[in-house]
Design an enzyme around this catalytic site. Structure first.
Site, PDB file in Angstrom:
ATOM      1  N   ARG A   1       0.844  -1.194   0.000  1.00 56.75           N
ATOM      2  CA  ARG A   1       0.000   0.000   0.000  1.00 56.75           C
ATOM      3  C   ARG A   1       0.876   1.240   0.000  1.00 56.75           C
ATOM      4  O   ARG A   1       1.944   1.266   0.617  1.00 56.75           O
ATOM      5  CB  ARG A   1      -0.910   0.041   1.224  1.00 56.75           C
ATOM      6  CG  ARG A   1      -1.816  -1.139   1.363  1.00 56.75           C
ATOM      7  CD  ARG A   1      -2.872  -1.142   0.295  1.00 56.75           C
ATOM      8  NE  ARG A   1      -3.698  -2.333   0.414  1.00 56.75           N
ATOM      9  CZ  ARG A   1      -4.445  -2.811  -0.542  1.00 56.75           C
ATOM     10  NH1 ARG A   1      -4.500  -2.203  -1.701  1.00 56.75           N
ATOM     11  NH2 ARG A   1      -5.149  -3.890  -0.369  1.00 56.75           N
TER      12      ARG A   1
ATOM     13  N   LEU B   1       1.692   4.761   1.364  1.00 52.50           N
ATOM     14  CA  LEU B   1       1.465   5.463   2.624  1.00 52.50           C
ATOM     15  C   LEU B   1       1.158   6.922   2.332  1.00 52.50           C
ATOM     16  O   LEU B   1       1.874   7.576   1.576  1.00 52.50           O
ATOM     17  CB  LEU B   1       2.694   5.319   3.521  1.00 52.50           C
ATOM     18  CG  LEU B   1       3.034   3.864   3.863  1.00 52.50           C
ATOM     19  CD1 LEU B   1       4.406   3.763   4.487  1.00 52.50           C
ATOM     20  CD2 LEU B   1       1.965   3.265   4.754  1.00 52.50           C
TER      21      LEU B   1
ATOM     22  N   HIS C   1      12.830  -2.911  -1.988  1.00 49.53           N
ATOM     23  CA  HIS C   1      12.282  -2.929  -3.350  1.00 49.53           C
ATOM     24  C   HIS C   1      13.121  -3.877  -4.202  1.00 49.53           C
ATOM     25  O   HIS C   1      14.353  -3.825  -4.162  1.00 49.53           O
ATOM     26  CB  HIS C   1      12.308  -1.523  -3.949  1.00 49.53           C
ATOM     27  CG  HIS C   1      11.668  -1.454  -5.288  1.00 49.53           C
ATOM     28  ND1 HIS C   1      10.305  -1.518  -5.467  1.00 49.53           N
ATOM     29  CD2 HIS C   1      12.208  -1.370  -6.529  1.00 49.53           C
ATOM     30  CE1 HIS C   1      10.031  -1.464  -6.762  1.00 49.53           C
ATOM     31  NE2 HIS C   1      11.172  -1.367  -7.421  1.00 49.53           N
TER      32      HIS C   1
ATOM     33  N   ASP D   1       8.954   8.090   0.925  1.00 49.92           N
ATOM     34  CA  ASP D   1       8.484   9.465   0.813  1.00 49.92           C
ATOM     35  C   ASP D   1       7.124   9.438   0.104  1.00 49.92           C
ATOM     36  O   ASP D   1       6.527   8.379  -0.046  1.00 49.92           O
ATOM     37  CB  ASP D   1       9.510  10.360   0.107  1.00 49.92           C
ATOM     38  CG  ASP D   1       9.755   9.992  -1.346  1.00 49.92           C
ATOM     39  OD1 ASP D   1       9.018   9.144  -1.901  1.00 49.92           O
ATOM     40  OD2 ASP D   1      10.686  10.562  -1.942  1.00 49.92           O
TER      41      ASP D   1
ATOM     42  N   ASP E   1       8.365   4.625  -4.613  1.00 46.87           N
ATOM     43  CA  ASP E   1       9.750   4.157  -4.649  1.00 46.87           C
ATOM     44  C   ASP E   1      10.726   5.259  -5.070  1.00 46.87           C
ATOM     45  O   ASP E   1      11.682   5.011  -5.804  1.00 46.87           O
ATOM     46  CB  ASP E   1       9.877   2.919  -5.556  1.00 46.87           C
ATOM     47  CG  ASP E   1       9.050   1.757  -5.046  1.00 46.87           C
ATOM     48  OD1 ASP E   1       9.005   1.549  -3.818  1.00 46.87           O
ATOM     49  OD2 ASP E   1       8.439   1.055  -5.875  1.00 46.87           O
TER      50      ASP E   1
END
Length: 185
Positions: free
Chosen positions: A80, A82, A98, A130, A134
């Site tokens: 998900r 954020l 990742h 952030d 990614d």
């Protein structure tokens, strides 16, 4: 730290198996019932499920409440994005793994995208979360060679081996510095 999960919890299990004096998992939060929650419960770690709501802003506020006040948050296969409420509270203290060498191949289909592009080398990245997908500051990366005959499953499995080692290295090097994490590798 609190770990966020959505699936099988294999990365979570690795994090749990390698805890030492440098880090401790105090809670696991998921967006749905999943094997990751079962793994945490079996290890005696408190768990909570915060089901995704139609109102994403409200869901992010509930997620913030569920996470509480840890020194760090690790997204370990949490599928998900954020939102602002979460990042307002935990940006600079939330890291993600990742399965590609960012900034190449961001998003949910990194391994498939790397194969489709024809790269000879991909890998694993640990980065700060952030507001982008990614796009956060890269903490550490490790390469994985693409082998002749690789398909998405075989390549992803080799990336996961590297990812599991890399996240433990990063967590062991992390230190709380005010409202952020400092990681010296």
């Amino acid at each position: 730290m609190v770990v966020l999960v959505s699936g099988t919890g294999s990365l979570l299990q690795n994090i749990l198996d390698h805890q030492d004096d440098s880090y401790r998992v105090v809670k696991v939060v998921a967006d749905k019932e999943c094997q990751g929650i079962e793994r945490a419960a079996a290890a005696g770690i408190p768990t909570e499920v915060v089901a995704l709501a139609e109102d994403r802003e409200e869901w992010n506020h509930r997620l913030v409440t569920a996470v509480g006040s840890p020194d760090a948050v690790v997204s370990a296969g949490f599928m998900r994005i954020l939102g602002a409420a979460f990042l307002e509270r935990f940006e600079g203290r939330t890291i993600n793994t990742h399965p590609a060498l960012l900034p190449a191949f961001p998003g949910a289909h990194a391994v498939r995208d790397a194969l489709a592009y024809g790269v000879k080398v991909t890998g694993s990245t640990v980065h700060f979360v952030d507001a982008g997908v990614d796009t956060g500051r890269i903490i550490a990366q490790r390469p994985v060679m693409v082998e002749r005959g690789d398909d998405e499953a075989s390549l992803h499995e080799r990336i996961k081996v590297v990812e599991r080692k890399l996240i433990v290295e990063v967590l062991r090097a992390a230190r709380v510095d005010g409202d952020a994490l400092s990681i010296d590798l």
